[in-house]
Motif scaffolding. Structure first.
Motif, PDB file in Angstrom:
ATOM      1  N   LEU A   1      44.223  37.766  42.313  1.00  0.00           N
ATOM      2  CA  LEU A   1      43.506  36.614  42.603  1.00  0.00           C
ATOM      3  C   LEU A   1      43.950  35.446  41.438  1.00  0.00           C
ATOM      4  CD1 LEU A   1      42.178  34.368  44.428  1.00  0.00           C
ATOM      5  CD2 LEU A   1      39.896  35.429  43.332  1.00  0.00           C
ATOM      6  N   ARG A   2      43.790  35.960  40.125  1.00  0.00           N
ATOM      7  CA  ARG A   2      44.035  35.192  38.813  1.00  0.00           C
ATOM      8  C   ARG A   2      45.416  34.917  38.972  1.00  0.00           C
ATOM      9  NH1 ARG A   2      41.960  38.018  34.480  1.00  0.00           N
ATOM     10  NH2 ARG A   2      40.052  36.735  34.455  1.00  0.00           N
ATOM     11  N   GLU A   3      46.389  35.663  39.412  1.00  0.00           N
ATOM     12  CA  GLU A   3      47.839  35.416  39.368  1.00  0.00           C
ATOM     13  C   GLU A   3      47.938  34.603  40.475  1.00  0.00           C
ATOM     14  OE1 GLU A   3      51.817  38.145  40.338  1.00  0.00           O
ATOM     15  OE2 GLU A   3      50.511  38.806  39.077  1.00  0.00           O
ATOM     16  N   ALA A   4      47.559  34.690  41.611  1.00  0.00           N
ATOM     17  CA  ALA A   4      47.758  33.624  42.948  1.00  0.00           C
ATOM     18  C   ALA A   4      47.392  32.303  42.431  1.00  0.00           C
ATOM     19  CB  ALA A   4      47.187  34.190  43.977  1.00  0.00           C
ATOM     20  N   LEU A   5      46.225  32.172  41.949  1.00  0.00           N
ATOM     21  CA  LEU A   5      45.539  30.876  41.544  1.00  0.00           C
ATOM     22  C   LEU A   5      46.514  30.249  40.551  1.00  0.00           C
ATOM     23  CD1 LEU A   5      41.854  31.942  41.251  1.00  0.00           C
ATOM     24  CD2 LEU A   5      42.939  30.303  43.108  1.00  0.00           C
ATOM     25  N   ALA A   6      46.932  30.976  39.566  1.00  0.00           N
ATOM     26  CA  ALA A   6      47.887  30.499  38.468  1.00  0.00           C
ATOM     27  C   ALA A   6      49.228  29.900  38.918  1.00  0.00           C
ATOM     28  CB  ALA A   6      48.004  31.386  37.629  1.00  0.00           C
ATOM     29  N   GLY A   7      49.477  30.404  40.173  1.00  0.00           N
ATOM     30  CA  GLY A   7      50.663  30.067  40.793  1.00  0.00           C
ATOM     31  C   GLY A   7      50.565  28.696  41.370  1.00  0.00           C
ATOM     32  N   VAL A   8      49.212  28.138  41.885  1.00  0.00           N
ATOM     33  CA  VAL A   8      48.896  26.907  42.151  1.00  0.00           C
ATOM     34  C   VAL A   8      48.277  26.036  41.161  1.00  0.00           C
ATOM     35  CG1 VAL A   8      49.065  27.433  44.732  1.00  0.00           C
ATOM     36  CG2 VAL A   8      47.073  27.705  43.344  1.00  0.00           C
ATOM     37  N   ASP A   9      48.443  26.527  39.834  1.00  0.00           N
ATOM     38  CA  ASP A   9      47.973  25.736  38.854  1.00  0.00           C
ATOM     39  C   ASP A   9      46.443  25.663  38.635  1.00  0.00           C
ATOM     40  OD1 ASP A   9      48.271  24.459  36.205  1.00  0.00           O
ATOM     41  OD2 ASP A   9      48.254  22.539  37.038  1.00  0.00           O
ATOM     42  N   VAL A  10      45.502  26.676  39.184  1.00  0.00           N
ATOM     43  CA  VAL A  10      44.122  26.915  39.362  1.00  0.00           C
ATOM     44  C   VAL A  10      43.616  27.914  38.422  1.00  0.00           C
ATOM     45  CG1 VAL A  10      42.235  27.159  40.732  1.00  0.00           C
ATOM     46  CG2 VAL A  10      44.082  25.744  41.524  1.00  0.00           C
ATOM     47  N   VAL A  11      42.792  27.477  37.477  1.00  0.00           N
ATOM     48  CA  VAL A  11      42.117  28.603  36.595  1.00  0.00           C
ATOM     49  C   VAL A  11      40.681  28.439  37.049  1.00  0.00           C
ATOM     50  CG1 VAL A  11      41.630  29.167  34.264  1.00  0.00           C
ATOM     51  CG2 VAL A  11      43.913  28.266  34.908  1.00  0.00           C
ATOM     52  N   LEU A  12      40.113  29.728  37.304  1.00  0.00           N
ATOM     53  CA  LEU A  12      38.762  29.880  37.551  1.00  0.00           C
ATOM     54  C   LEU A  12      38.263  30.541  36.149  1.00  0.00           C
ATOM     55  CD1 LEU A  12      38.408  30.982  40.980  1.00  0.00           C
ATOM     56  CD2 LEU A  12      38.070  28.582  40.160  1.00  0.00           C
ATOM     57  N   PRO A  13      37.698  29.914  35.334  1.00  0.00           N
ATOM     58  CA  PRO A  13      37.273  30.517  33.863  1.00  0.00           C
ATOM     59  C   PRO A  13      36.359  31.494  33.879  1.00  0.00           C
ATOM     60  CG  PRO A  13      36.108  28.279  34.181  1.00  0.00           C
ATOM     61  CD  PRO A  13      37.205  28.444  35.121  1.00  0.00           C
ATOM     62  N   SER A  14      35.449  31.651  35.087  1.00  0.00           N
ATOM     63  CA  SER A  14      34.478  32.794  35.062  1.00  0.00           C
ATOM     64  C   SER A  14      34.927  33.867  35.960  1.00  0.00           C
ATOM     65  CB  SER A  14      33.150  32.167  35.421  1.00  0.00           C
ATOM     66  OG  SER A  14      32.756  30.960  34.529  1.00  0.00           O
ATOM     67  N   LEU A  15      36.049  33.968  36.228  1.00  0.00           N
ATOM     68  CA  LEU A  15      36.506  35.114  37.084  1.00  0.00           C
ATOM     69  C   LEU A  15      36.512  36.343  36.539  1.00  0.00           C
ATOM     70  CD1 LEU A  15      37.993  35.540  40.075  1.00  0.00           C
ATOM     71  CD2 LEU A  15      40.362  35.352  38.823  1.00  0.00           C
ATOM     72  N   GLY A  16      35.639  37.248  37.299  1.00  0.00           N
ATOM     73  CA  GLY A  16      35.517  38.397  36.691  1.00  0.00           C
ATOM     74  C   GLY A  16      35.069  39.434  37.940  1.00  0.00           C
ATOM     75  N   VAL A  17      34.627  40.579  37.264  1.00  0.00           N
ATOM     76  CA  VAL A  17      34.153  41.695  38.140  1.00  0.00           C
ATOM     77  C   VAL A  17      32.644  41.757  38.060  1.00  0.00           C
ATOM     78  CG1 VAL A  17      34.085  44.211  38.441  1.00  0.00           C
ATOM     79  CG2 VAL A  17      36.046  42.864  37.888  1.00  0.00           C
ATOM     80  N   ASP A  18      31.797  41.968  39.191  1.00  0.00           N
ATOM     81  CA  ASP A  18      30.398  41.857  39.137  1.00  0.00           C
ATOM     82  C   ASP A  18      30.197  43.408  39.092  1.00  0.00           C
ATOM     83  OD1 ASP A  18      27.570  41.103  39.842  1.00  0.00           O
ATOM     84  OD2 ASP A  18      27.987  42.798  41.738  1.00  0.00           O
ATOM     85  N   LEU A  19      29.698  43.681  37.760  1.00  0.00           N
ATOM     86  CA  LEU A  19      29.175  45.022  37.339  1.00  0.00           C
ATOM     87  C   LEU A  19      28.099  45.604  38.077  1.00  0.00           C
ATOM     88  CD1 LEU A  19      29.402  44.332  33.377  1.00  0.00           C
ATOM     89  CD2 LEU A  19      31.150  45.236  35.095  1.00  0.00           C
ATOM     90  N   VAL A  20      27.088  44.707  38.613  1.00  0.00           N
ATOM     91  CA  VAL A  20      26.041  45.365  39.391  1.00  0.00           C
ATOM     92  C   VAL A  20      26.479  46.014  40.963  1.00  0.00           C
ATOM     93  CG1 VAL A  20      23.843  44.737  40.488  1.00  0.00           C
ATOM     94  CG2 VAL A  20      24.341  44.045  38.414  1.00  0.00           C
ATOM     95  N   SER A  21      27.494  45.379  41.277  1.00  0.00           N
ATOM     96  CA  SER A  21      28.099  45.940  42.501  1.00  0.00           C
ATOM     97  C   SER A  21      28.803  47.425  42.469  1.00  0.00           C
ATOM     98  CB  SER A  21      28.964  45.028  43.225  1.00  0.00           C
ATOM     99  OG  SER A  21      30.063  44.794  42.387  1.00  0.00           O
ATOM    100  N   LEU A  22      29.235  47.453  41.358  1.00  0.00           N
ATOM    101  CA  LEU A  22      29.889  48.912  40.823  1.00  0.00           C
ATOM    102  C   LEU A  22      28.636  49.905  40.732  1.00  0.00           C
ATOM    103  CD1 LEU A  22      32.281  47.750  38.035  1.00  0.00           C
ATOM    104  CD2 LEU A  22      32.916  47.988  40.494  1.00  0.00           C
ATOM    105  N   THR A  23      27.322  49.647  40.747  1.00  0.00           N
ATOM    106  CA  THR A  23      26.468  50.575  40.620  1.00  0.00           C
ATOM    107  C   THR A  23      26.060  51.382  42.216  1.00  0.00           C
ATOM    108  OG1 THR A  23      24.796  49.311  40.414  1.00  0.00           O
ATOM    109  CG2 THR A  23      25.610  49.985  38.457  1.00  0.00           C
ATOM    110  N   SER A  24      26.200  50.325  42.965  1.00  0.00           N
ATOM    111  CA  SER A  24      25.982  50.580  44.483  1.00  0.00           C
ATOM    112  C   SER A  24      26.566  51.587  45.093  1.00  0.00           C
ATOM    113  CB  SER A  24      26.118  49.357  45.296  1.00  0.00           C
ATOM    114  OG  SER A  24      25.814  49.540  46.809  1.00  0.00           O
ATOM    115  N   ASP A  25      26.276  52.663  45.752  1.00  0.00           N
ATOM    116  CA  ASP A  25      26.868  53.619  46.361  1.00  0.00           C
ATOM    117  C   ASP A  25      27.190  53.169  47.981  1.00  0.00           C
ATOM    118  OD1 ASP A  25      26.385  55.605  44.609  1.00  0.00           O
ATOM    119  OD2 ASP A  25      24.615  56.223  45.407  1.00  0.00           O
TER     120      ASP A  25
END
Length: 75
Positions: free
Chosen positions: A23-47
């Motif tokens: 997503l970051r790469e695709a957004l950069a291709g249209v000159d858009v930067v989302l500075p807070s783009l990241g992984v939600d760590l809480v969702s990684l703990t869910s089964d």
């Protein structure tokens, strides 16, 4: 934590990071930067939940630029 849970968490982390990076790469291709783009760590703990990518906050001008890029792609 057992080894199976650890392996699954690592798989979920790789999946979320790959999606975020693509997503970051695709957004950069249209000159858009989302500075807070990241992984939600809480969702990684869910089964039960898929790993989530946080889009985060952005300035209004970035939101307008993103909206314009999406509209252009939808045409």
């Amino acid at each position: 934590m057992n080894a199976g849970m650890s392996v699954r968490s690592a798989e979920k982390m790789r999946e979320a990071e790959a999606a975020r990076d693509e997503l970051r790469e695709a957004l950069a291709g249209v000159d858009v930067v989302l500075p807070s783009l990241g992984v939600d760590l809480v969702s990684l703990t869910s089964d039960y939940l898929s790993p989530l990518v946080e889009l985060g906050c952005c300035r209004a001008d970035v939101a307008w630029k993103l909206a314009a890029a999406l509209r252009k792609c939808a045409q």
